[in-house]
Design an enzyme around this catalytic site. Structure first.
Site, PDB file in Angstrom:
ATOM      1  N   ASP A 175     -14.441   7.705  28.722  1.00 14.44           N
ATOM      2  CA  ASP A 175     -13.411   8.063  29.682  1.00 14.44           C
ATOM      3  C   ASP A 175     -12.696   9.312  29.189  1.00 14.44           C
ATOM      4  O   ASP A 175     -12.201   9.342  28.052  1.00 14.44           O
ATOM      5  CB  ASP A 175     -12.395   6.929  29.844  1.00 14.44           C
ATOM      6  CG  ASP A 175     -13.012   5.679  30.453  1.00 14.44           C
ATOM      7  OD1 ASP A 175     -14.175   5.749  30.906  1.00 14.44           O
ATOM      8  OD2 ASP A 175     -12.333   4.634  30.466  1.00 14.44           O
ATOM      9  N   ASP A 190     -14.063  -1.604  41.917  1.00 10.79           N
ATOM     10  CA  ASP A 190     -13.188  -2.093  40.851  1.00 10.79           C
ATOM     11  C   ASP A 190     -12.261  -3.154  41.422  1.00 10.79           C
ATOM     12  O   ASP A 190     -11.529  -2.890  42.380  1.00 10.79           O
ATOM     13  CB  ASP A 190     -12.391  -0.941  40.255  1.00 10.79           C
ATOM     14  CG  ASP A 190     -13.296   0.196  39.785  1.00 10.79           C
ATOM     15  OD1 ASP A 190     -14.393  -0.116  39.293  1.00 10.79           O
ATOM     16  OD2 ASP A 190     -12.909   1.362  39.912  1.00 10.79           O
TER      17      ASP A 190
END
Length: 248
Positions: A8, A145
């Site tokens: 990330d 998500d």
């Protein structure tokens, strides 16, 4: 099953968020290339990169915030380009975060990215989503998500009021390469993946990638036994809990 390490990027650094909270950031590497060196040394053949700055981009009317955000996104893009140039021969790259147009997709594919990860767009601009799927569906991983049963978007910041089952039933997804599901409540918590959720999703006709909670090779084996196509893991690598990143 494909074992897919995750990096990330936030402000050009390798970080992890705890359960998607941008106020709970741990920085693991200032230089993402060093992180990839480590991941490749552990046998990885795939990499999942998330541009967190792009994922949480503000609405278009927030001009000052967008100008600053676009500058950071440009830094992240240049870093992703360097990563592909250096490791593209040994790693398959899938990249997501803030992809909102055909131009964004083609920009990444042109530098050698193998798969594009799209999430929020299916809710925020369905016409553009359809256009991308029409031209590049075989290159697209749709990221869903979930927190408390509902899909979140824009870096896990906004509720969509859709469940995964409702989205699948709507026939809006179309032909994509794979679907990726993250249980936000276990992401970064090192408590194990949501096996029950993935067991249910695996019964659908899609190819599934599981994300969130993977802590050990035992967790990977459990997902593999369900028939899951791939598993994404991040914090467990950087915390030294998993040393072997070869496919199952």
């Amino acid at each position: 099953m494909k074992v897919i390490p995750s990096i990330d990027l936030l402000g050009g650094k390798v970080v992890r968020l705890f359960q998607g909270d941008y106020d709970k950031v741990t920085v693991y590497f200032d230089d993402p290339l060093l992180a990839l060196d480590m991941i490749v040394s552990k046998g990885a053949r795939h990499i999942h990169i998330v541009d967190l700055d792009g994922a949480r981009k503000m609405p278009r009317n927030s001009k000052d915030q967008n100008d600053q955000n676009d500058e950071v996104r440009s830094t992240n893009f240049e870093m992703i380009k360097q990563m592909v140039e250096r490791f593209g021969a040994v790693l398959d790259f899938q990249v997501g975060g803030g992809i909102r147009s055909i131009k964004d997709v083609e920009r990444l594919l042109d530098i050698g990215v193998d798969k594009i990860v799209i999430g929020s767009l299916i809710f925020t601009d369905y016409v553009m989503y359809q256009e991308i799927i029409k031209h590049y569906g075989e290159k697209v991983v749709l990221a869903l998500d979930v927190k408390e049963g509902k899909i979140k978007r824009n870096g896990w910041l906004i509720d969509t009021n859709f469940t995964i089952d409702e989205l699948i039933a709507s026939d809006k997804i179309g032909k994509v390469y794979a679907l990726m599901s993250t249980d936000i409540t276990v992401d970064g918590a090192l408590t194990g993946p949501n096996l029950e959720m993935m067991r249910k999703l695996q019964r659908t006709h899609y190819r599934w990638i599981a994300s969130g909670g993977v802590t050990s090779r035992k967790d990977l084996e459990a997902l593999s036994q369900l028939g899951i196509y791939g598993a994404i893991l991040g914090k467990s690598i950087f915390e030294g809990l998993i040393d072997q990143l070869s496919d199952m």
